[in-house]
Design a protein around this motif. Structure first.
Motif, PDB file in Angstrom:
ATOM      1  N   HIS A   1       0.852  -1.191   0.000  1.00 37.89           N
ATOM      2  CA  HIS A   1       0.000   0.000   0.000  1.00 37.89           C
ATOM      3  C   HIS A   1       0.888   1.241   0.000  1.00 37.89           C
ATOM      4  CE1 HIS A   1      -3.729  -2.155   0.483  1.00 37.89           C
ATOM      5  NE2 HIS A   1      -3.141  -2.918   1.407  1.00 37.89           N
ATOM      6  N   LEU A   2       0.409   2.288  -0.703  1.00 39.06           N
ATOM      7  CA  LEU A   2       1.173   3.534  -0.779  1.00 39.06           C
ATOM      8  C   LEU A   2       0.991   4.344   0.502  1.00 39.06           C
ATOM      9  CD1 LEU A   2       0.300   4.624  -4.421  1.00 39.06           C
ATOM     10  CD2 LEU A   2       2.347   3.453  -3.647  1.00 39.06           C
ATOM     11  N   SER A   3       2.063   5.018   0.886  1.00 37.20           N
ATOM     12  CA  SER A   3       1.973   5.925   2.039  1.00 37.20           C
ATOM     13  C   SER A   3       1.238   7.197   1.583  1.00 37.20           C
ATOM     14  CB  SER A   3       3.372   6.252   2.560  1.00 37.20           C
ATOM     15  OG  SER A   3       4.053   7.032   1.602  1.00 37.20           O
ATOM     16  N   PRO A   4       0.780   8.025   2.504  1.00 35.87           N
ATOM     17  CA  PRO A   4       0.067   9.255   2.089  1.00 35.87           C
ATOM     18  C   PRO A   4       0.927  10.163   1.218  1.00 35.87           C
ATOM     19  CG  PRO A   4      -0.264   8.845   4.443  1.00 35.87           C
ATOM     20  CD  PRO A   4       0.714   7.827   3.940  1.00 35.87           C
ATOM     21  N   GLU A   5       2.232  10.253   1.479  1.00 39.00           N
ATOM     22  CA  GLU A   5       3.115  11.096   0.659  1.00 39.00           C
ATOM     23  C   GLU A   5       3.249  10.521  -0.755  1.00 39.00           C
ATOM     24  OE1 GLU A   5       6.302  10.428   3.176  1.00 39.00           O
ATOM     25  OE2 GLU A   5       5.705  11.929   4.629  1.00 39.00           O
ATOM     26  N   GLU A   6       3.409   9.199  -0.853  1.00 37.47           N
ATOM     27  CA  GLU A   6       3.515   8.555  -2.161  1.00 37.47           C
ATOM     28  C   GLU A   6       2.208   8.691  -2.934  1.00 37.47           C
ATOM     29  OE1 GLU A   6       6.666   4.924  -1.238  1.00 37.47           O
ATOM     30  OE2 GLU A   6       4.547   4.644  -0.746  1.00 37.47           O
ATOM     31  N   ARG A   7       1.073   8.622  -2.221  1.00 33.97           N
ATOM     32  CA  ARG A   7      -0.228   8.755  -2.869  1.00 33.97           C
ATOM     33  C   ARG A   7      -0.403  10.155  -3.448  1.00 33.97           C
ATOM     34  NH1 ARG A   7      -3.334   5.517  -5.489  1.00 33.97           N
ATOM     35  NH2 ARG A   7      -5.292   6.537  -5.825  1.00 33.97           N
ATOM     36  N   ASP A   8       0.018  11.215  -2.691  1.00 35.59           N
ATOM     37  CA  ASP A   8      -0.061  12.600  -3.175  1.00 35.59           C
ATOM     38  C   ASP A   8       0.811  12.778  -4.418  1.00 35.59           C
ATOM     39  OD1 ASP A   8      -1.823  13.342  -1.197  1.00 35.59           O
ATOM     40  OD2 ASP A   8      -0.227  14.082   0.161  1.00 35.59           O
ATOM     41  N   LEU A   9       2.019  12.212  -4.394  1.00 37.99           N
ATOM     42  CA  LEU A   9       2.924  12.307  -5.545  1.00 37.99           C
ATOM     43  C   LEU A   9       2.312  11.626  -6.770  1.00 37.99           C
ATOM     44  CD1 LEU A   9       5.691  13.102  -6.685  1.00 37.99           C
ATOM     45  CD2 LEU A   9       6.552  10.908  -5.879  1.00 37.99           C
ATOM     46  N   TRP A  10       1.746  10.459  -6.569  1.00 37.54           N
ATOM     47  CA  TRP A  10       1.117   9.722  -7.687  1.00 37.54           C
ATOM     48  C   TRP A  10      -0.075  10.499  -8.268  1.00 37.54           C
ATOM     49  CZ3 TRP A  10       1.883   6.453 -11.308  1.00 37.54           C
ATOM     50  CH2 TRP A  10       0.794   5.903 -12.014  1.00 37.54           C
ATOM     51  N   ASP A  11      -0.893  11.067  -7.415  1.00 34.73           N
ATOM     52  CA  ASP A  11      -2.059  11.837  -7.877  1.00 34.73           C
ATOM     53  C   ASP A  11      -1.624  13.054  -8.685  1.00 34.73           C
ATOM     54  OD1 ASP A  11      -3.855  10.043  -6.826  1.00 34.73           O
ATOM     55  OD2 ASP A  11      -4.101  11.142  -4.924  1.00 34.73           O
ATOM     56  N   SER A  12      -0.542  13.723  -8.253  1.00 31.15           N
ATOM     57  CA  SER A  12      -0.069  14.911  -8.999  1.00 31.15           C
ATOM     58  C   SER A  12       0.476  14.524 -10.367  1.00 31.15           C
ATOM     59  CB  SER A  12       0.977  15.676  -8.188  1.00 31.15           C
ATOM     60  OG  SER A  12       2.160  14.907  -8.095  1.00 31.15           O
ATOM     61  N   VAL A  13       1.179  13.376 -10.474  1.00 27.97           N
ATOM     62  CA  VAL A  13       1.697  12.907 -11.774  1.00 27.97           C
ATOM     63  C   VAL A  13       0.540  12.468 -12.654  1.00 27.97           C
ATOM     64  CG1 VAL A  13       3.082  11.116 -12.897  1.00 27.97           C
ATOM     65  CG2 VAL A  13       3.954  12.289 -10.873  1.00 27.97           C
ATOM     66  N   ALA A  14      -0.381  11.710 -12.123  1.00 33.61           N
ATOM     67  CA  ALA A  14      -1.509  11.203 -12.899  1.00 33.61           C
ATOM     68  C   ALA A  14      -2.415  12.331 -13.361  1.00 33.61           C
ATOM     69  CB  ALA A  14      -2.302  10.193 -12.076  1.00 33.61           C
ATOM     70  N   GLY A  15      -2.515  13.441 -12.595  1.00 37.66           N
ATOM     71  CA  GLY A  15      -3.365  14.573 -12.968  1.00 37.66           C
ATOM     72  C   GLY A  15      -2.824  15.317 -14.179  1.00 37.66           C
ATOM     73  N   ARG A  16      -1.508  15.279 -14.416  1.00 33.52           N
ATOM     74  CA  ARG A  16      -0.899  15.984 -15.549  1.00 33.52           C
ATOM     75  C   ARG A  16      -0.919  15.172 -16.840  1.00 33.52           C
ATOM     76  NH1 ARG A  16       4.732  17.319 -13.336  1.00 33.52           N
ATOM     77  NH2 ARG A  16       4.121  16.335 -11.418  1.00 33.52           N
ATOM     78  N   MET A  17      -1.319  13.940 -16.780  1.00 32.13           N
ATOM     79  CA  MET A  17      -1.320  13.071 -17.955  1.00 32.13           C
ATOM     80  C   MET A  17      -2.530  13.365 -18.819  1.00 32.13           C
ATOM     81  SD  MET A  17       1.315  11.172 -17.892  1.00 32.13           S
ATOM     82  CE  MET A  17       2.333  12.351 -17.045  1.00 32.13           C
ATOM     83  N   LYS A  18      -2.318  13.238 -20.169  1.00 29.13           N
ATOM     84  CA  LYS A  18      -3.414  13.403 -21.113  1.00 29.13           C
ATOM     85  C   LYS A  18      -3.721  12.016 -21.689  1.00 29.13           C
ATOM     86  CE  LYS A  18      -1.975  17.982 -22.565  1.00 29.13           C
ATOM     87  NZ  LYS A  18      -1.447  18.765 -23.676  1.00 29.13           N
ATOM     88  N   PRO A  19      -4.993  11.686 -21.861  1.00 28.88           N
ATOM     89  CA  PRO A  19      -5.323  10.384 -22.446  1.00 28.88           C
ATOM     90  C   PRO A  19      -4.897  10.335 -23.917  1.00 28.88           C
ATOM     91  CG  PRO A  19      -7.331  11.637 -21.985  1.00 28.88           C
ATOM     92  CD  PRO A  19      -6.175  12.433 -21.462  1.00 28.88           C
ATOM     93  N   LEU A  20      -4.493   9.168 -24.397  1.00 27.16           N
ATOM     94  CA  LEU A  20      -4.085   9.025 -25.798  1.00 27.16           C
ATOM     95  C   LEU A  20      -5.271   9.230 -26.734  1.00 27.16           C
ATOM     96  CD1 LEU A  20      -1.731   5.921 -25.525  1.00 27.16           C
ATOM     97  CD2 LEU A  20      -1.080   8.301 -25.856  1.00 27.16           C
ATOM     98  N   ASP A  21      -6.411   8.732 -26.359  1.00 28.42           N
ATOM     99  CA  ASP A  21      -7.610   8.873 -27.183  1.00 28.42           C
ATOM    100  C   ASP A  21      -8.670   9.530 -26.317  1.00 28.42           C
ATOM    101  OD1 ASP A  21      -9.550   8.694 -29.064  1.00 28.42           O
ATOM    102  OD2 ASP A  21      -9.690   6.498 -29.081  1.00 28.42           O
ATOM    103  N   PRO A  22      -8.914  10.856 -26.499  1.00 24.27           N
ATOM    104  CA  PRO A  22      -9.852  11.553 -25.612  1.00 24.27           C
ATOM    105  C   PRO A  22     -11.285  11.047 -25.730  1.00 24.27           C
ATOM    106  CG  PRO A  22      -9.016  13.050 -27.295  1.00 24.27           C
ATOM    107  CD  PRO A  22      -8.326  11.744 -27.473  1.00 24.27           C
TER     108      PRO A  22
END
Length: 194
Positions: free
Chosen positions: A6-27
């Motif tokens: 399981h991810l720690s709260p700090e790792e979870r925040d980091l993952w959410d920030s990276v995933a939020g900047r991603m664009k889907p390949l097929d919108p």
């Protein structure tokens, strides 16, 4: 197998920030895949059931298990490299062999050097037609999964004759006529020595 960590709260925040900047390949594609229904189980038919299997259970013991044609048939279908008139006389048994080598009772290790010495020696003294007797071979079946050919020398001698150093001395190899041994012997027509 290891349990997922399981991810720690700090790792979870980091993952959410990276995933939020991603664009889907097929919108146009939905973010979550639609659930796929499991395939329906078809009723087993009799032909789909695998029967017990044994190697060689349906093999016909009367039919040979060879991919190749018999040696005699392969040699007869080979192109004629010598004078057609002499070839016809030779296959009818009308030409008399000038030399003879009997390999009966020899092992492969004993027969090969004898054959090489005989063929090269016969060519050196100017002989043209020699007879190599191999025998037809014994009928035997040791019960192995892979069948054993009858007449090991009968199958091996034509292969040896096609390889160096004998190949350059030989013009034609054919099964002998019945009066000279039939399927248990070969006529070897030699080239003239230079």
């Amino acid at each position: 197998m290891r349990k997922p960590r399981h991810l720690s709260p700090e790792e979870r925040d980091l993952w959410d920030s990276v995933a939020g900047r991603m664009k889907p390949l097929d919108p146009k594609r939905p973010k979550t895949p639609e659930p796929v229904a499991p395939p329906k189980k078809a009723a087993l038919r009799e032909r789909d059931i695998i029967q017990d299997f044994m190697v060689g259970a349906q093999a016909d013991p009367k039919r040979p298990n060879d991919v190749l044609k018999p040696v005699g048939a392969r040699l007869k279908s080979a192109p004629v490299n010598m004078d057609a008139k002499n070839y016809g006389r030779m296959t009818k048994g009308k030409l008399k062999p000038e030399g003879r080598l009997d390999l009966h009772g020899m092992t492969l290790a004993e027969a090969h050097p004898e054959l090489v010495a005989f063929i090269l020696g016969a060519q050196a003294v100017g002989k043209r037609l020699v007879l190599v007797i191999t025998g037809k071979g014994k009928e035997r079946d040791e019960g192995y999964a892979i069948p054993v050919r009858n007449g090991i020398l009968r199958h091996q001698v034509p292969q040896w004759l096609a390889l160096p150093p004998m190949a350059q001395a030989i013009l034609q190899v054919t099964p002998a006529h019945l009066k000279h041994g039939g399927h248990g012997a070969y006529y070897v027509y030699l080239r003239r020595s230079r």
